[in-house]
Design a protein around this motif. Structure first.
Motif: not given
Length: 124
Positions: A38, A90, A92, A118-119, A121
Motif C-alpha cells: 500500500r 488509508t 492505494v 485500488t483506493q 479510504t
C-alpha cells in the motif's frame, strides 16, 4: 502481457472491513508468490503481506492480526481481507507477483509484476 487487476477498494468507517481481490491473467499463477503493498500520499510503498504458492503467509507489523491473505490457484485470484480498519490504513493498495521459489519478498523491488492499485479510504 501479465495482468493483475485489483478490486474491492472504497470508503469505509474506522473499525469496518473490506475485502480486496486481485485477479491474475497471462501468468502461471500457482508458481508465484503474491504480495500486497500500500502507498499513502507522500509515503513510500509499504509491505502489507504476502502468500507463497504453498499458502504460507507473511504480514507487515502494522497489519498483523487484522488482515488476512488467501489465494485460490484454480481461480488465479488472491484476496486481502482487512478487518478493524484504521485511518492509517488509508492508501492505494497494490497486488504484485514474485517469481521467487523460497519465502516471500517484503520489498517492492522483489516483485516482478504489479496491478494498477485500488483506493482504500478509512474515515475516522
Amino acid at each position: 502481457q501479465v495482468q493483475l487487476v485489483e478490486s474491492g477498494g472504497g470508503l469505509v468507517q474506522a473499525g469496518g472491513s473490506l475485502r480486496l481481490s486481485c485477479a491474475a491473467s497471462r501468468i502461471t499463477f500457482s508458481r508465484y508468490v503474491m504480495g500486497w503493498f500500500r502507498q499513502a500520499p507522500g509515503l513510500e510503498r509499504e509491505f502489507v503481506g504476502a502468500i507463497t504458492n504453498g499458502g504460507r503467509t507473511y504480514y507487515g507489523d502494522s497489519v498483523k492480526g487484522r488482515f488476512t491473505i488467501s489465494r485460490d490457484n484454480a481461480k488465479n485470484t488472491v484476496w486481502l481481507q482487512m478487518n478493524s480498519l484504521k485511518s492509517e490504513d488509508t492508501g492505494v493498495y497494490y497486488c504484485a507477483a514474485d517469481s521467487r521459489r523460497l519465502g516471500a519478498g517484503t520489498e517492492a523491488d522483489d516483485y516482478d509484476y504489479w496491478g494498477q492499485g485500488t483506493q482504500v479510504t478509512v474515515s475516522s
